[in-house]
Motif scaffolding. Structure first.
Motif, mmCIF file in Angstrom:
data_model
loop_
_atom_site.group_PDB
_atom_site.id
_atom_site.type_symbol
_atom_site.label_atom_id
_atom_site.label_comp_id
_atom_site.label_asym_id
_atom_site.label_seq_id
_atom_site.Cartn_x
_atom_site.Cartn_y
_atom_site.Cartn_z
ATOM 1 N N VAL A 54 20.711 13.901 -16.303
ATOM 2 C CA VAL A 54 21.619 13.209 -15.226
ATOM 3 C C VAL A 54 23.076 13.923 -15.394
ATOM 4 O O VAL A 54 23.443 14.156 -14.243
ATOM 5 N N GLN A 65 19.592 12.233 -20.085
ATOM 6 C CA GLN A 65 21.125 12.155 -20.075
ATOM 7 C C GLN A 65 21.649 13.688 -19.556
ATOM 8 O O GLN A 65 22.721 14.324 -19.082
ATOM 9 N N SER A 110 31.997 9.900 -14.767
ATOM 10 C CA SER A 110 30.688 9.465 -15.336
ATOM 11 C C SER A 110 30.385 10.379 -16.924
ATOM 12 O O SER A 110 29.362 9.864 -17.072
ATOM 13 N N SER A 137 27.627 -0.761 -9.715
ATOM 14 C CA SER A 137 27.991 1.204 -8.735
ATOM 15 C C SER A 137 28.562 1.113 -7.749
ATOM 16 O O SER A 137 29.413 2.463 -7.375
ATOM 17 N N ALA A 140 28.161 8.229 -19.721
ATOM 18 C CA ALA A 140 27.449 8.465 -20.025
ATOM 19 C C ALA A 140 26.862 9.486 -20.930
ATOM 20 O O ALA A 140 25.483 8.915 -21.764
ATOM 21 N N VAL A 176 24.380 4.871 -18.781
ATOM 22 C CA VAL A 176 23.172 5.700 -17.679
ATOM 23 C C VAL A 176 23.275 5.309 -16.113
ATOM 24 O O VAL A 176 23.218 6.063 -15.125
ATOM 25 N N ILE A 180 19.974 12.610 -10.119
ATOM 26 C CA ILE A 180 20.660 11.505 -10.740
ATOM 27 C C ILE A 180 19.605 10.048 -10.611
ATOM 28 O O ILE A 180 19.333 9.577 -11.616
ATOM 29 N N CYS A 198 26.065 5.964 -14.110
ATOM 30 C CA CYS A 198 26.101 7.462 -12.822
ATOM 31 C C CYS A 198 25.788 7.260 -11.829
ATOM 32 O O CYS A 198 25.896 8.139 -10.950
ATOM 33 N N LEU A 232 25.197 15.011 -12.096
ATOM 34 C CA LEU A 232 26.977 15.437 -11.619
ATOM 35 C C LEU A 232 27.123 16.234 -11.089
ATOM 36 O O LEU A 232 28.419 16.363 -10.156
#
Length: 300
Positions: free
Chosen positions: A139, A136, A111, A26, A114, A256, A288, A259, A143
């Motif tokens: 996240v 999820q 992203s 990442s 994910a 995940v 995140i 992300c 995002l």
């Protein structure tokens, strides 16, 4: 009893190592997006990508060429061709989107893989609980705050390319885990990069980009450095890190963890492109990281 404890410790150590691999990936990807966006101001996207993936393929062949060829001769193509096509196409669409819209918009939409990966895992009858779904969604909220800053300013061709990239990236994660039962991470990475060369050359020829390219631009230190970093740091190292991790942890966890790269993209975009991060963006980054930490602590 002691054997079970030792096995549990080994599993925990492997999981921690794999988490570190994806976090490093990442970081590598997050640094590349703003650098690539600057390169695309001087070069057609397909010309740059063709050189990137060609250099990466040659590097992988130089590193493990004999073993890769031996594995590919034995393994049936049907077991690894789908994730390879997905990965190659995902990065082509992603970089096309990067040329057409803001780096943070691309990071947000890409992203979403994910969230798409767990849906694909349903076909493999993998369990996915309510708590996992909530993490999820957390996240996704993070995002949105980080990359969209309360709302995408537009939704055009660049955003569509990024969304297609997310779907293809999810396919590469899910099907890549299955392919690694037949070939090594190095072999899978080499085929993924090699197919990307073919796709980029084809698209460059169709669009006329290859004929319009001023190839002397690659002699510029900044462009040459970006190319080497993209090929070796992000393609070779990035692909290997992902494929090695998929041997030991689930595609859902990898998705995940990936992300976290928009956090790095946003920070680098602020420094390189002056794309400023708002208060909502900072809150999104924190959300995140918290959700990723919670997901990492869960049992596979």
């Amino acid at each position: 009893m002691e054997a079970r404890i030792a096995e549990k410790k080994r599993t925990t150590n492997w999981k921690a190592l794999c988490i570190g691999m994806i976090l490093l990936q990442s970081v590598l990807y997050g640094l590349l997006d703003p650098m690539s966006k600057r390169a695309y101001r001087q070069l057609p996207v397909y010309s740059f990508l063709m050189c990137r993936y060609l250099l990466a393929t040659l590097a992988l062949l130089a590193f493990r060429g004999r073993r890769i060829v031996r594995e590919l001769r034995v393994a049936p193509v049907k077991h690894y061709i789908v994730p390879c096509l997905c990965m190659a196409a995902a990065f082509i669409f992603s970089n096309a989107g990067l040329q057409l819209t803001a780096a943070t918009n691309v990071a947000f939409l890409r992203s979403l893989s994910a969230l798409i990966a767990p849906l694909l895992l349903i076909f493999y009858r993998k369990p996915y609980g309510i708590r996992g779904a909530l993490r999820q969604l957390g996240v996704l909220a993070g995002l949105y705050l980080l990359c969209a800053r309360g709302g995408l300013s537009s939704f055009g061709l660049g955003e569509i390319c990024s969304l297609v990239s997310a779907a293809l990236g999810a396919g590469a994660l899910v099907f890549g885990g299955e392919a690694l039962h037949y070939i090594s991470p190095a072999a899978l990475s080499c085929v993924q990069a090699g197919l990307a060369v073919v796709m980029c050359a084809g698209m460059g020829g169709i669009t006329g980009a290859l004929g319009q390219t001023d190839w002397t631009v690659f002699a510029q230190p900044s462009i040459a450095l970006t190319l080497v970093y993209a090929a070796l740091g992000c393609t070779v190292a990035g692909y290997l890190l992902q494929n090695m991790a998929l041997r030991h942890v689930s595609p859902r966890l990898v998705g995940v963890l990936q992300c976290t790269y928009p956090v790095m993209t946003a920070l680098t975009a602020f420094v390189v492109l002056d794309e400023r991060l708002s208060v909502s963006g900072l809150i999104g980054a924190a959300v995140i990281l918290v959700c990723v930490a919670l997901e990492s602590l869960q049992k596979e």
